[in-house]
Design a protein around this motif. Structure first.
Motif, mmCIF file in Angstrom:
data_model
loop_
_atom_site.group_PDB
_atom_site.id
_atom_site.type_symbol
_atom_site.label_atom_id
_atom_site.label_comp_id
_atom_site.label_asym_id
_atom_site.label_seq_id
_atom_site.Cartn_x
_atom_site.Cartn_y
_atom_site.Cartn_z
ATOM 1 N N MET A 1 0.830 -1.198 0.000
ATOM 2 C CA MET A 1 0.000 0.000 0.000
ATOM 3 C C MET A 1 0.870 1.256 0.000
ATOM 4 O O MET A 1 0.592 2.212 -0.732
ATOM 5 C CB MET A 1 -0.943 -0.007 1.196
ATOM 6 C CG MET A 1 -1.980 1.089 1.120
ATOM 7 S SD MET A 1 -3.163 1.031 2.480
ATOM 8 C CE MET A 1 -3.953 -0.516 2.163
ATOM 9 N N ASN B 1 -9.284 -6.426 6.728
ATOM 10 C CA ASN B 1 -9.027 -5.481 5.638
ATOM 11 C C ASN B 1 -9.411 -4.069 6.062
ATOM 12 O O ASN B 1 -8.669 -3.115 5.818
ATOM 13 C CB ASN B 1 -9.815 -5.868 4.395
ATOM 14 C CG ASN B 1 -9.437 -7.222 3.849
ATOM 15 O OD1 ASN B 1 -8.429 -7.797 4.222
ATOM 16 N ND2 ASN B 1 -10.258 -7.733 2.959
ATOM 17 N N TYR C 1 -7.077 -0.668 6.049
ATOM 18 C CA TYR C 1 -7.429 0.489 5.226
ATOM 19 C C TYR C 1 -7.676 1.723 6.084
ATOM 20 O O TYR C 1 -7.244 2.828 5.731
ATOM 21 C CB TYR C 1 -8.649 0.189 4.352
ATOM 22 C CG TYR C 1 -8.433 -0.961 3.398
ATOM 23 C CD1 TYR C 1 -7.212 -1.161 2.757
ATOM 24 C CD2 TYR C 1 -9.443 -1.870 3.132
ATOM 25 C CE1 TYR C 1 -7.009 -2.221 1.895
ATOM 26 C CE2 TYR C 1 -9.259 -2.928 2.257
ATOM 27 C CZ TYR C 1 -8.043 -3.105 1.644
ATOM 28 O OH TYR C 1 -7.841 -4.149 0.786
ATOM 29 N N TYR D 1 -8.100 5.610 4.965
ATOM 30 C CA TYR D 1 -9.303 5.453 4.144
ATOM 31 C C TYR D 1 -10.551 5.606 5.000
ATOM 32 O O TYR D 1 -10.583 5.150 6.150
ATOM 33 C CB TYR D 1 -9.318 4.086 3.451
ATOM 34 C CG TYR D 1 -8.353 4.005 2.295
ATOM 35 C CD1 TYR D 1 -8.780 4.279 1.002
ATOM 36 C CD2 TYR D 1 -7.021 3.673 2.496
ATOM 37 C CE1 TYR D 1 -7.885 4.224 -0.064
ATOM 38 C CE2 TYR D 1 -6.127 3.610 1.443
ATOM 39 C CZ TYR D 1 -6.565 3.885 0.174
ATOM 40 O OH TYR D 1 -5.693 3.832 -0.885
#
Length: 163
Positions: free
Chosen positions: A108, A132, A136, A141
């Protein structure tokens, strides 16, 4: 948590078969979680993956532990690196036996290094994929919407503005 030693570098068409193997292994647990093998990452073919890698608007990266490919990610989007670009972080995969050792984070970070301040990246992940979602969210995110994929799996759309 110890980071597994790996080298992150560009993924090429020659890596398509190995990348698809890692992708299938990584997404099989997602398929089990949702009770379907119909999710798009499990239906992609080597030819489709190779074609994606040849696109001018795709930047792909792999993580190698020695000679073994253990993870990959694709960044799809135009004007990436301009500060006004928008890209999808797609087919983010880490081999199940090495998950939780920093390989996903390294992939990432490499993808994010392609971005300029102001670029937006987005991704989708299963609404019940807590591991996940933690990764993130730690990367900045935030949820911006919900949708369903072709297999009927509820997905969250997440976005991140490059700092």
């Amino acid at each position: 948590m110890t980071t597994a030693p790996c080298v992150v570098a560009a993924l090429t068409v020659a890596d398509a078969g190995e990348a698809l193997t890692v992708q299938y292994a990584a997404y099989l647990s997602e398929g089990r979680r949702y009770g379907t093998t119909g999710i798009p990452p499990l239906r992609e073919t080597v030819a489709e993956l190779a074609a994606d890698l040849e696109r001018a608007d795709v930047r792909a990266f792999g993580a190698w532990a020695g000679v073994r490919l253990v993870g990959s990610v694709r960044l799809r989007g135009e004007r990436v690196g301009t500060g006004s670009g928008c890209a999808e972080l797609a087919r983010f995969s880490v081999a199940p036996d090495v998950q939780g050792h920093g390989i996903g984070r390294a992939l990432m970070e490499r993808a994010h290094a392609e971005l300029a301040t102001g670029d937006v990246t987005w991704l989708v992940t299963g609404a019940r994929s807590e591991e996940n979602l933690r990764l993130y969210r730690r990367a900045g995110y935030e949820e911006t919407g919900r949708l369903s994929d072709a297999a009927g799996v509820e997905l969250l759309r997440l976005e991140r503005l490059a700092p």
